[in-house]
Write a protein that holds these residues in place. Structure first.
Motif, PDB file in Angstrom:
ATOM      1  N   SER A 199       0.842  -1.201   0.000  1.00 43.16           N
ATOM      2  CA  SER A 199       0.000   0.000   0.000  1.00 43.16           C
ATOM      3  C   SER A 199       0.877   1.250   0.000  1.00 43.16           C
ATOM      4  O   SER A 199       1.913   1.311   0.678  1.00 43.16           O
ATOM      5  CB  SER A 199      -0.912   0.003   1.230  1.00 43.16           C
ATOM      6  N   GLU A 201       0.956   5.804  -1.178  1.00 40.97           N
ATOM      7  CA  GLU A 201       0.415   7.018  -1.778  1.00 40.97           C
ATOM      8  C   GLU A 201       1.536   7.701  -2.550  1.00 40.97           C
ATOM      9  O   GLU A 201       2.594   8.005  -1.999  1.00 40.97           O
ATOM     10  CB  GLU A 201      -0.145   7.968  -0.715  1.00 40.97           C
ATOM     11  N   ILE A 249      -1.744   9.133  -6.651  1.00 43.41           N
ATOM     12  CA  ILE A 249      -2.181   7.745  -6.843  1.00 43.41           C
ATOM     13  C   ILE A 249      -2.164   7.088  -5.465  1.00 43.41           C
ATOM     14  O   ILE A 249      -1.108   7.005  -4.829  1.00 43.41           O
ATOM     15  CB  ILE A 249      -1.254   6.990  -7.805  1.00 43.41           C
ATOM     16  N   TRP A 299      -2.982   3.686  -3.410  1.00 45.92           N
ATOM     17  CA  TRP A 299      -3.155   2.239  -3.591  1.00 45.92           C
ATOM     18  C   TRP A 299      -3.154   1.573  -2.228  1.00 45.92           C
ATOM     19  O   TRP A 299      -2.274   1.801  -1.397  1.00 45.92           O
ATOM     20  CB  TRP A 299      -2.011   1.702  -4.457  1.00 45.92           C
ATOM     21  N   SER A 300      -4.168   0.750  -1.979  1.00 50.10           N
ATOM     22  CA  SER A 300      -4.237   0.048  -0.694  1.00 50.10           C
ATOM     23  C   SER A 300      -4.686  -1.388  -0.909  1.00 50.10           C
ATOM     24  O   SER A 300      -5.553  -1.667  -1.737  1.00 50.10           O
ATOM     25  CB  SER A 300      -5.187   0.765   0.279  1.00 50.10           C
ATOM     26  N   TYR A 355      -8.708  -4.888  -2.852  1.00 48.49           N
ATOM     27  CA  TYR A 355      -7.847  -3.720  -3.102  1.00 48.49           C
ATOM     28  C   TYR A 355      -8.723  -2.510  -3.405  1.00 48.49           C
ATOM     29  O   TYR A 355      -9.895  -2.623  -3.772  1.00 48.49           O
ATOM     30  CB  TYR A 355      -6.915  -3.979  -4.294  1.00 48.49           C
ATOM     31  N   LYS A 356      -8.132  -1.332  -3.274  1.00 47.85           N
ATOM     32  CA  LYS A 356      -8.738  -0.070  -3.681  1.00 47.85           C
ATOM     33  C   LYS A 356      -7.657   0.808  -4.303  1.00 47.85           C
ATOM     34  O   LYS A 356      -6.517   0.839  -3.838  1.00 47.85           O
ATOM     35  CB  LYS A 356      -9.375   0.652  -2.490  1.00 47.85           C
ATOM     36  N   LEU A 357      -8.051   1.505  -5.344  1.00 44.32           N
ATOM     37  CA  LEU A 357      -7.104   2.359  -6.063  1.00 44.32           C
ATOM     38  C   LEU A 357      -7.822   3.627  -6.500  1.00 44.32           C
ATOM     39  O   LEU A 357      -8.953   3.567  -6.993  1.00 44.32           O
ATOM     40  CB  LEU A 357      -6.549   1.629  -7.295  1.00 44.32           C
ATOM     41  N   GLU A 375     -11.963  -0.709  -7.549  1.00 43.77           N
ATOM     42  CA  GLU A 375     -11.961  -1.578  -6.368  1.00 43.77           C
ATOM     43  C   GLU A 375     -12.424  -2.970  -6.779  1.00 43.77           C
ATOM     44  O   GLU A 375     -13.168  -3.135  -7.745  1.00 43.77           O
ATOM     45  CB  GLU A 375     -12.853  -1.019  -5.263  1.00 43.77           C
ATOM     46  N   SER A 410      -6.817   0.127 -12.838  1.00 42.03           N
ATOM     47  CA  SER A 410      -6.196  -1.061 -12.246  1.00 42.03           C
ATOM     48  C   SER A 410      -5.038  -1.621 -13.078  1.00 42.03           C
ATOM     49  O   SER A 410      -4.154  -2.290 -12.538  1.00 42.03           O
ATOM     50  CB  SER A 410      -7.248  -2.151 -12.024  1.00 42.03           C
ATOM     51  N   MET A 437      -1.388  -1.124 -11.640  1.00 44.76           N
ATOM     52  CA  MET A 437      -0.892  -2.002 -10.587  1.00 44.76           C
ATOM     53  C   MET A 437      -0.820  -3.453 -11.055  1.00 44.76           C
ATOM     54  O   MET A 437      -0.089  -4.254 -10.487  1.00 44.76           O
ATOM     55  CB  MET A 437      -1.768  -1.870  -9.340  1.00 44.76           C
ATOM     56  N   TYR A 480       6.573   0.566  -8.236  1.00 47.33           N
ATOM     57  CA  TYR A 480       5.528   1.576  -8.403  1.00 47.33           C
ATOM     58  C   TYR A 480       5.726   2.334  -9.729  1.00 47.33           C
ATOM     59  O   TYR A 480       6.855   2.533 -10.193  1.00 47.33           O
ATOM     60  CB  TYR A 480       5.553   2.578  -7.246  1.00 47.33           C
TER      61      TYR A 480
END
Length: 381
Positions: free
Chosen positions: A160, A162, A185, A187-188, A194-196, A217, A271, A274, A352
């Motif tokens: 995760s 930022e 951006i 990303w978690s 996941y969520k982006l 997500e 997505s 990632m 990243y």
């Protein structure tokens, strides 16, 4: 009284003329004496001790001839030569005045369109002035058959994070100044979900104005990221959504009634960033110069196959320093997408995407470059 005869009249006139001449002679002599006296006084004033000098006798000074005046003949005026030509003075150069550049215009909401990394007209991205913004020459890949089975890769999701970004948009052959902005951006990862989010906007003095937001997500499976919902919001447009139905392998759109079939490993406009990072982190040997990575991407109303070509490794300069990166390019494909998309992945940061650049068909270039990496959920020391 008897009138005078003509002879007596002539005699009378002669006497009057003589009398008038005598009077004029006397007046003229007096005037000349007065002028001469003034001249002598003026000359004497310029001589030292003039008052001690003897006074000249006036009766010996002036003789006047009262003979009739001769006839005056007109004498032509002498020819006047033209005035000499004066040499023009050379003007001294004015001191150099510094040129003050005009301030760059503020970004308006109407100027910000399609900022997402996979958009056909990506509005934003870094300010690497030393880097070339010319499209990279990439051999056009062979068309992908729609029924081809998706490739499988070893995968490992990035941690995760930022990523703070700067945004720069330049237009070709334009007098307009470049447009600058900020973005992020986020990303978690939490277990198997996941969520982006990808954002772009204006950085004001005490706040920021968001102009664009793209979200994704979903879950995680053996093919990597499995999106379920993707949204796109612009300040000047209504929010749109893309729904993935992984049970029956279809995708639908809020802006269209179409329902399209998808393959395993299909991604959305956010997505896929990632997904590429997960392939590199899963096994770095999967990144070989010249290799292609392809998968379906759903965006707004349609489904396309994004084909990325892996170029040679290169060193990239950013505000955080220099990074060794893998450079990936999605070349334009007729009938699919007209813009060229470039992504730089840095293995030393956890793979990243530290720089993204979109070059539109009209030459407009939008670049996003990382300025800060904020990692989250770090393991304890």
């Amino acid at each position: 009284m008897i009138s005078p005869t003509p002879a007596s009249t002539f005699t009378h006139l002669k006497r009057q003329l003589k009398r008038q001449l005598r009077q004029n002679r006397t007046s003229l002599v007096a005037a000349l004496l007065t002028v001469l006296l003034h001249v002598l006084l003026l000359q004497a004033s310029a001589i030292p001790n003039w008052h001690n000098m003897p006074t000249p006798r006036l009766e010996q000074v002036v003789q006047i001839n009262l003979s009739p005046s001769p006839i005056v003949q007109e004498i032509p005026a002498p020819a006047v030569s033209p005035p000499p030509v004066l040499k023009q003075r050379e003007s001294k150069p004015k001191p150099h005045q510094p040129v003050i550049p005009e301030p760059a215009p503020e970004i308006t909401a109407a100027e910000i369109q399609d900022i997402g990394p996979g958009s056909a007209s990506n509005d934003f991205p870094p300010r690497p002035a030393e880097q070339s913004t010319k499209p990279v020459a990439v051999p056009e890949p062979e068309p992908e058959p729609s029924s081809a089975a998706p490739a499988t890769y070893a995968l490992a999701l990035p941690e995760s994070v930022e990523l703070k970004m700067t945004l720069l948009r330049t237009e070709p052959d334009s007098n307009r100044a470049p447009i600058y902005g900020v973005g992020a951006i986020v990303w978690s990862v939490d277990g198997d979900t996941y969520k982006l989010s990808i954002e772009a906007g204006l950085d004001m003095l005490f706040t920021s104005i968001n102009l664009y937001r793209l979200t994704s997500e979903g879950g995680i499976n053996s093919f990597g990221l499995a999106p379920e919902l993707s949204t796109e919001a612009r300040r000047t447009r209504a929010k749109t959504a893309t729904h993935f139905h992984n049970e029956d392998k279809t995708v639908s759109f809020s802006s269209s009634s179409a329902k399209l079939a998808i393959q395993d490993g299909a991604q959305d406009k956010a997505s896929f960033l990632m997904q590429l990072a997960s392939i590199g982190k899963g096994d770095p040997s999967q990144f070989v110069a010249g290799r292609e990575i392809a998968f379906q991407v759903a965006e707004e109303k349609e489904l396309s196959v994004f084909v990325f070509t892996i170029l040679e490794k290169e060193e990239l300069s950013t505000k955080l320093g220099k990074f060794s990166t893998w450079h990936l390019v999605r070349a334009p494909r007729p009938g699919a997408y007209s813009s060229q998309l470039e992504i730089w992945l840095a293995p030393s940061t956890g793979w990243y995407p530290i720089q993204i650049r979109n070059t539109e068909s009209n030459g407009t270039v939008t670049t996003q470059s990382v300025t800060e990496i904020i990692q989250k959920n770090l393991p304890p020391h």
